[in-house]
Design an enzyme around this catalytic site. Structure first.
Site, short mmCIF file in Angstrom:
data_model
loop_
_atom_site.label_atom_id
_atom_site.label_comp_id
_atom_site.label_asym_id
_atom_site.label_seq_id
_atom_site.Cartn_x
_atom_site.Cartn_y
_atom_site.Cartn_z
N TYR A 96 39.59 39.14 29.05
CA TYR A 96 39.31 39.50 30.45
C TYR A 96 37.81 39.35 30.72
O TYR A 96 36.98 39.81 29.93
CB TYR A 96 39.75 40.93 30.79
CG TYR A 96 39.52 41.24 32.25
CD1 TYR A 96 40.43 40.81 33.20
CD2 TYR A 96 38.36 41.88 32.67
CE1 TYR A 96 40.19 41.03 34.55
CE2 TYR A 96 38.12 42.10 34.02
CZ TYR A 96 39.03 41.67 34.96
OH TYR A 96 38.80 41.87 36.29
N GLN A 109 36.15 51.80 43.47
CA GLN A 109 37.18 51.28 44.36
C GLN A 109 37.56 52.38 45.35
O GLN A 109 37.14 53.53 45.20
CB GLN A 109 38.40 50.79 43.57
CG GLN A 109 38.24 49.38 43.01
CD GLN A 109 39.54 48.79 42.49
OE1 GLN A 109 40.34 49.47 41.87
NE2 GLN A 109 39.73 47.50 42.71
N GLY A 149 38.59 46.48 47.03
CA GLY A 149 39.94 46.17 46.60
C GLY A 149 40.48 44.91 47.24
O GLY A 149 41.49 44.36 46.81
N ASP A 196 39.23 41.65 47.44
CA ASP A 196 38.13 40.91 46.84
C ASP A 196 37.55 39.78 47.70
O ASP A 196 36.36 39.75 47.98
CB ASP A 196 38.56 40.33 45.50
CG ASP A 196 38.99 41.39 44.51
OD1 ASP A 196 39.18 42.55 44.90
OD2 ASP A 196 39.15 41.06 43.33
N ARG A 226 43.57 31.98 43.70
CA ARG A 226 42.52 32.92 43.33
C ARG A 226 41.25 32.65 44.16
O ARG A 226 41.12 31.62 44.82
CB ARG A 226 42.19 32.78 41.85
CG ARG A 226 43.37 32.97 40.92
CD ARG A 226 43.87 34.38 40.88
NE ARG A 226 42.84 35.29 40.38
CZ ARG A 226 42.96 36.62 40.37
NH1 ARG A 226 44.03 37.20 40.87
NH2 ARG A 226 41.99 37.37 39.88
N GLU A 267 52.64 40.51 42.67
CA GLU A 267 51.34 41.05 43.08
C GLU A 267 51.17 40.95 44.60
O GLU A 267 50.71 41.88 45.25
CB GLU A 267 50.23 40.27 42.38
CG GLU A 267 48.83 40.76 42.65
CD GLU A 267 47.78 39.95 41.91
OE1 GLU A 267 46.59 40.32 41.99
OE2 GLU A 267 48.13 38.94 41.24
#
Length: 451
Positions: free
Chosen positions: A101, A126, A186, A188, A223, A421
């Site tokens: 990650y 956050q 949150g 992004d 993304r 998601e």
């Protein structure tokens, strides 16, 4: 693409619609599979650590399935709370390799917290949904005495979290909290940050020395772009190299924005803390007062009458973002929002831009905008957590029909697309990470609600 380029697909386009009983079992299976010792990961492949606001949404769902895990998730997160009160946006699992990650603990180089050794958290925050989650778990726990003990442990930590945000992050001096990084919202890569991000220099060479991991396990076109990511790294580096200090941010930090959803959640957390305070015998009045103050500042400072909704404000320039994003509707969660503002938000939510009352939940960005992107993260796709908050806001303001329609739309898209998601706002197909914890958790909460 524009939303007008492709009509909404029929309900069966993304796959067969499973029953509510099957969805309930699927959601339970996802949460069980994503449990990791003392917390739930959002997704095994893409998000192998504990995320802050994910933990709150997940806990809401766990209250219907494994309430002891719901409390443990929050305890695990708040064990990593910093001494100054901030709750880090990621708590790293020491058993996960740095290679799996990025940016990982070595990049953040964070100091130790009271419950964790140094280097195992990020240094940013956050949205503080946690008090809302704690209240929801308490209300659903059959053993109120045991639940009250959990609240007594959490309450001072939740208060400290709020105090950090209110006292250290009011950079604009107007009673609203500033975020220092898009990740803190949150949301992004939301278009809400485009203008503020444009002032941050782009150095793509950062991506040669800091290799992205998200695009190794997810579709690149879904993304944030490399340009965005280079800016994210630059902003995080600036905050880290400043020692994570919040003094004099206006003079030295490249990104400072007042986000309407972050501040609405801040006020909602105060209202939840008032209820928690009453449950444990503390004084609720200061929390209600602060909620009122933040709601008033939000209504005065971030509302744009020309669009009828709330917008992010760049603290450096004083300008509101022109982008019509779903975070500009989230203040509906506040019961003290002036009625005129509520009516205006309902009108915008029901317009072609967002489509409340339609087959699908609300997208993350204006469907009619020329740069609407149905696949790229927060630039168009449907996210269940934000729609869940809007559903609660509609219910709180007495708009039962709209709330019921939104609940139906959320459950339908999950039953059709799975616990993903996020979802394609045109076809309803599930995209992003599969077996995603907050979608599963909030599905349980939606299923438990009355029709």
């Amino acid at each position: 693409m524009s939303a007008t380029d492709t009509p909404l697909a029929p309900a069966h386009a993304a796959g067969a619609v499973i029953s509510e009983d099957d969805l309930r079992q699927q959601a339970v299976d996802v949460l069980d599979a994503n449990w990791q010792r003392d917390h739930t990961v959002p997704s095994r492949a893409l998000y192998p650590h504990q995320w802050s606001w994910d933990a709150a949404f997940i806990a809401v769902g766990l209250a219907h399935h494994r309430p002891e895990r719901a409390w443990r998730d929050l305890r695990s997160l708040f064990a990593a709370q910093w001494h100054d009160g901030r709750v880090p946006h990621i708590v790293f699992d020491p058993d996960v390799s740095e290679r799996d990650y990025f940016p990982g603990p070595a990049f953040w180089d964070a100091p130790g917290s009271s419950g964790r050794p140094g280097g195992l958290t990020t240094g940013i925050v956050q949205p503080p949904v946690h008090a809302v989650a704690a209240r929801e778990i308490y209300l659903r726990c059959p053993d109120r005495d045991a639940a009250r003990l959990e609240l007594e442990w959490l309450y001072p930590r939740l208060v400290k979290q709020q105090a950090y945000l209110v006292e250290r992050r009011d950079v604009g001096g107007d009673g609203l909290v500033s975020i220092v990084h898009p990740w803190e919202s949150g949301l992004d890569n939301s278009p809400a940050w485009d203008n503020a991000l444009a002032a941050v220099p782009v150095d793509l060479s950062l991506l040669r020395s800091h290799r992205r991991q998200d695009t190794q396990v997810s579709v690149h076109s879904h993304r944030p772009t490399d340009t965005d990511y280079a800016r994210y790294i630059a902003i995080a580096t600036a905050y880290r190299d400043g020692g994570y200090r919040d003094e004099e941010l206006r003079e030295r930090h490249p990104f400072l924005v007042e986000c309407p959803s972050f501040n609405a959640i801040l006020a909602a957390a105060e209202l939840a803390l008032a209820d928690i305070a009453e449950a444990i015998g503390a004084d609720p009045a200061p929390h209600r007062d602060r909620a009122e103050q933040v709601t008033k500042a939000l209504a005065e400072r971030l509302f744009d009458p020309s669009t009828g909704m709330f917008h992010a404000r760049d603290v450096r320039t004083g300008q509101l973002s022109p982008a019509r994003c779903v975070n500009g509707l989230v203040p509906l969660i506040l019961p003290g929002l002036p009625e005129a503002r509520v009516r205006s938000l309902l009108s915008v939510a029901g317009s072609p831009a967002f489509g409340l009352g339609g087959e699908l939940p609300l997208p993350s960005y204006d469907r009619t905008a020329p740069d609407f992107d149905r696949l790229r993260y927060w630039r168009g796709p449907v996210w269940i957590n934000v729609n869940w908050m809007l559903w609660r806001g509609l219910s709180a303001h007495g708009h039962a029909r709209e709330a019921a329609d939104l609940r139906t739309a959320m459950l339908t898209v999950i039953r059709r697309g799975g616990c993903h998601e996020y979802f394609d706002p045109v076809s309803g197909a599930g995209i992003g990470a599969g077996s995603f914890s907050w979608t599963a958790a909030l599905a349980l909460d939606l299923l438990a609600a009355p029709e």
